[in-house]
Design an enzyme around this catalytic site. Structure first.
Site, PDB file in Angstrom:
ATOM      1  N   HIS A 136       0.972  -1.188  -0.290  1.00  0.00           N
ATOM      2  CA  HIS A 136      -0.075   0.047   0.056  1.00  0.00           C
ATOM      3  C   HIS A 136       0.911   1.344  -0.075  1.00  0.00           C
ATOM      4  CE1 HIS A 136      -3.794  -2.255   1.694  1.00  0.00           C
ATOM      5  NE2 HIS A 136      -3.576  -2.350   0.213  1.00  0.00           N
ATOM      6  N   GLU A 160      -5.710  -7.949   3.650  1.00  0.00           N
ATOM      7  CA  GLU A 160      -5.325  -8.994   4.477  1.00  0.00           C
ATOM      8  C   GLU A 160      -6.302  -9.650   5.160  1.00  0.00           C
ATOM      9  OE1 GLU A 160      -2.708  -9.912   8.497  1.00  0.00           O
ATOM     10  OE2 GLU A 160      -2.139  -7.841   7.182  1.00  0.00           O
TER      11      GLU A 160
END
Length: 317
Positions: free
Chosen positions: A45, A130
């Site tokens: 990210h 995740e």
């Protein structure tokens, strides 16, 4: 007074071993197979990292069904569910898995406790890649709890067979608050076999905690969708910093933030290349913050080997 302006630079900061491995996985795959290489979701990210890889020929997609049949796809550091592996196999995709080994560890724990028929409480942010990947290992056994206030919604079949696991990039303090609330409801709650919050996430938070009480302002370099970077802003504010902001680049800094500020803390999330931190330090130096003092709370030496498909290539670079 101008002479007392200073920067406290947190150490450790920036790239962790899992991010380093994931980014290098895409770079090596491009070196070995040429462009294009498809990547499911952002490899890490960070806007700068993703843009740099796009320039080299990486194509980022949301789902494997956007990848041409038979092509190469890299799975991001955040991990994927078994369902994603299945759809990739159905499309004859050649997969290279860049999931961080510390995320894989949580997946293995989820599978193991689901096999043993536990109810699993997964502490994490609803919708985060995740969390989706880990929950997908055993959807019938896993409930996601997004912070302490969500604890009241948890239902279990047998209070003696409940275990909590967590997303690897959370705030340590908030996670333990959630665990405390869970334990009030379920006194027999089991702890994971080992800590799920990753060493790098913890280390970066500890460094910010150490410097925040002395800081008028803490600048965290990182992207808005980076969970661990967002947590660093929160940790700074909770531990005494007067203000804290998350920026992708030095150019995102509003110089008005510096008005009346003597001490600026600087850190970066685990997916942030050091060049971006240097840019921030250069900008601060232009505004009189040339005195940089490093605040070191840990030394990091961990490295992870590349996915096996790429290991031979590594020695030839």
């Amino acid at each position: 007074m101008a002479d007392s302006k200073r920067v406290l630079l947190a150490s450790p900061r920036g790239y962790c071993a899992g991010v380093d491995r994931a980014v290098e996985t895409v770079e090596r795959t491009l070196d070995k197979h040429g462009a294009p290489v498809y990547v499911r979701k952002e490899i890490v990210h960070n806007r700068h990292v993703v843009d740099t890889l796009i320039e080299r020929g990486a194509i980022f997609v949301d789902e494997t069904d956007e990848v041409p049949e038979g092509a190469i796809v890299v799975f991001s550091a955040h991990g994927v569910s078994p369902e994603v592996h299945k759809t990739a196999a159905e499309r004859s995709l050649r997969t290279i898995d860049a999931t961080c080994p510390l995320v894989t560890k949580v997946h293995q724990e989820a599978k193991r406790f689901a096999r043993d028929d536990y109810d699993i409480v997964l502490i994490g942010h609803e919708g985060h890649e995740e969390v989706e990947g880990t929950a997908g290992e055993a959807p019938a056994h896993i409930q996601v709890v997004d912070g302490p206030d969500a604890v009241d919604n948890v239902t279990v079949r047998d209070e003696s067979r409940v275990i909590w696991l967590s997303q690897t990039t959370l705030s340590v303090d908030e996670t333990m608050e959630t665990v405390g609330r869970l334990r009030e409801r379920f006194p027999e709650l089991n702890d994971p076999p080992s800590d799920d919050i990753c060493y790098a996430t913890q280390n970066r938070q500890v460094a910010v905690k150490a410097m925040a009480p002395q800081c008028d302002l803490v600048i965290v370099v990182g992207s808005q969708n980076s969970s661990n970077s967002q947590r660093l802003v929160e940790v700074a504010l909770q531990n005494g910093a007067q203000a804290s902001y998350l920026v992708d680049y030095a150019r995102d800094i509003d110089v008005a933030w510096l008005d009346g500020v003597t001490t600026v803390g600087v850190t970066s999330g685990a997916s942030v290349p050091e060049v971006l931190v240097r840019g921030v330090l250069d900008l601060l130096a232009e505004h009189g913050y040339g005195d940089v003092q490093t605040v070191t709370t840990a030394e990091e030496t961990l490295t992870f080997s590349l996915p096996r498909e790429l290991r031979a290539a590594r020695t030839n670079r």
